[in-house]
Scaffold this motif. Structure first.
Motif, PDB file in Angstrom:
ATOM      1  N   VAL A  94      27.382  92.532  35.353  1.00 52.91           N
ATOM      2  CA  VAL A  94      26.526  92.405  34.364  1.00 52.91           C
ATOM      3  C   VAL A  94      25.768  94.341  33.806  1.00 52.91           C
ATOM      4  O   VAL A  94      25.755  94.319  32.802  1.00 52.91           O
ATOM      5  N   LEU A  95      25.772  95.399  35.858  1.00 54.79           N
ATOM      6  CA  LEU A  95      25.863  96.444  35.148  1.00 54.79           C
ATOM      7  C   LEU A  95      26.882  97.538  34.778  1.00 54.79           C
ATOM      8  O   LEU A  95      27.224  98.336  34.037  1.00 54.79           O
ATOM      9  N   VAL A  96      28.156  96.640  34.731  1.00 52.59           N
ATOM     10  CA  VAL A  96      29.911  97.048  34.752  1.00 52.59           C
ATOM     11  C   VAL A  96      29.516  97.353  32.856  1.00 52.59           C
ATOM     12  O   VAL A  96      29.910  98.086  31.837  1.00 52.59           O
ATOM     13  N   GLU A  97      28.905  96.026  32.609  1.00 54.58           N
ATOM     14  CA  GLU A  97      29.008  95.642  30.791  1.00 54.58           C
ATOM     15  C   GLU A  97      28.173  96.545  29.830  1.00 54.58           C
ATOM     16  O   GLU A  97      27.983  97.394  29.032  1.00 54.58           O
ATOM     17  N   GLN A  98      26.947  96.515  30.940  1.00 56.42           N
ATOM     18  CA  GLN A  98      25.919  97.018  30.686  1.00 56.42           C
ATOM     19  C   GLN A  98      26.736  99.080  29.944  1.00 56.42           C
ATOM     20  O   GLN A  98      25.696  99.424  29.416  1.00 56.42           O
ATOM     21  N   GLU A  99      26.640  99.193  30.865  1.00 59.39           N
ATOM     22  CA  GLU A  99      27.512 100.605  31.251  1.00 59.39           C
ATOM     23  C   GLU A  99      28.350 100.703  30.183  1.00 59.39           C
ATOM     24  O   GLU A  99      28.665 101.910  29.105  1.00 59.39           O
ATOM     25  N   HIS A 100      29.009 100.139  29.982  1.00 58.14           N
ATOM     26  CA  HIS A 100      30.093 100.115  29.236  1.00 58.14           C
ATOM     27  C   HIS A 100      29.417  99.962  27.417  1.00 58.14           C
ATOM     28  O   HIS A 100      29.884 100.312  25.978  1.00 58.14           O
ATOM     29  N   ARG A 101      28.554  98.835  27.541  1.00 60.65           N
ATOM     30  CA  ARG A 101      28.041  98.942  25.940  1.00 60.65           C
ATOM     31  C   ARG A 101      27.007 100.324  25.774  1.00 60.65           C
ATOM     32  O   ARG A 101      26.882 100.610  24.321  1.00 60.65           O
ATOM     33  N   ARG A 102      26.826 100.363  26.224  1.00 63.48           N
ATOM     34  CA  ARG A 102      26.414 102.099  26.662  1.00 63.48           C
ATOM     35  C   ARG A 102      27.026 103.197  26.278  1.00 63.48           C
ATOM     36  O   ARG A 102      26.282 104.129  25.010  1.00 63.48           O
ATOM     37  N   ARG A 103      28.020 103.590  26.547  1.00 57.38           N
ATOM     38  CA  ARG A 103      29.017 104.194  26.171  1.00 57.38           C
ATOM     39  C   ARG A 103      29.599 104.056  24.755  1.00 57.38           C
ATOM     40  O   ARG A 103      29.620 104.268  24.077  1.00 57.38           O
ATOM     41  N   THR A 104      30.188 102.688  24.693  1.00 59.38           N
ATOM     42  CA  THR A 104      30.054 102.571  22.730  1.00 59.38           C
ATOM     43  C   THR A 104      29.147 102.765  22.336  1.00 59.38           C
ATOM     44  O   THR A 104      29.447 103.340  20.889  1.00 59.38           O
ATOM     45  N   LEU A 105      27.888 102.607  22.458  1.00 59.76           N
ATOM     46  CA  LEU A 105      26.851 102.627  21.302  1.00 59.76           C
ATOM     47  C   LEU A 105      26.654 104.587  21.522  1.00 59.76           C
ATOM     48  O   LEU A 105      26.674 104.747  20.386  1.00 59.76           O
TER      49      LEU A 105
ATOM     50  N   VAL B 161      29.199 106.434  21.706  1.00 60.98           N
ATOM     51  CA  VAL B 161      30.089 107.391  20.752  1.00 60.98           C
ATOM     52  C   VAL B 161      30.022 107.051  19.396  1.00 60.98           C
ATOM     53  O   VAL B 161      30.028 107.582  18.235  1.00 60.98           O
ATOM     54  N   CYS B 162      29.680 105.540  19.274  1.00 61.41           N
ATOM     55  CA  CYS B 162      29.672 105.422  17.830  1.00 61.41           C
ATOM     56  C   CYS B 162      28.234 106.200  16.670  1.00 61.41           C
ATOM     57  O   CYS B 162      28.378 106.403  16.206  1.00 61.41           O
ATOM     58  N   SER B 163      27.311 106.366  17.738  1.00 61.85           N
ATOM     59  CA  SER B 163      26.206 107.013  17.267  1.00 61.85           C
ATOM     60  C   SER B 163      26.707 108.134  17.624  1.00 61.85           C
ATOM     61  O   SER B 163      26.304 109.485  16.165  1.00 61.85           O
ATOM     62  N   GLY B 164      27.323 109.081  18.370  1.00 56.49           N
ATOM     63  CA  GLY B 164      28.075 110.658  18.323  1.00 56.49           C
ATOM     64  C   GLY B 164      28.695 110.326  16.221  1.00 56.49           C
ATOM     65  O   GLY B 164      29.045 111.232  15.614  1.00 56.49           O
TER      66      GLY B 164
END
Length: 127
Positions: A108-119, A121-124
């Motif tokens: 779950v933590l790995v999934e959260q981190e992946h989601r956070r990084r994706t968001l 990058v998208c916001s950037g």
């Protein structure tokens, strides 16, 4: 109307979400959790809950020692020690570095981190 909180006056016309500290969010997967808790005795399932929540809170292994786990659960040292041993033996918990980790919490933590990084990058990309 003015509220006094922690000795500081706050205007009640502020939006509720601006006054409340944002808590960390995580997926719970209730069916998986209930299935994991079902065969456990009460002391084990309570300790399991506490450790999983601490893993999510810290975003990594639970580094609480036996005394801290006793304080958090309100259980006696012997009960916490026996419950920990049973959870380790059953493969529900494992040692990782200087802490305690649950394999599913790690996913779950790995999934959260992946989601956070994706968001991030998208916001950037947007601005």
């Amino acid at each position: 109307m003015v509220l006094m909180e922690y000795g500081v006056a706050e205007n009640t016309k502020m939006k509720w979400r601006d006054r409340v500290k944002k808590e960390r969010w995580f997926k719970l997967y209730p069916q998986k959790l209930l299935n994991a808790l079902a065969p456990m005795p009460p002391a084990q399932d309570y300790l399991y809950w506490i450790i999983c929540l601490r893993i999510y809170e810290r975003r990594g292994p639970c580094t609480d020692d036996l005394a801290a786990l006793c304080r958090r659960t309100g259980l006696k040292r012997r009960v916490v020690s026996e419950a920990l041993n049973a959870l380790f033996k059953a493969g529900k918990l494992s040692r990782e570095g200087d802490g305690i980790m649950n394999p599913f919490c790690q996913e779950v933590l790995v999934e959260q981190e992946h989601r956070r990084r994706t968001l991030a990058v998208c916001s950037g990309e947007r601005g």
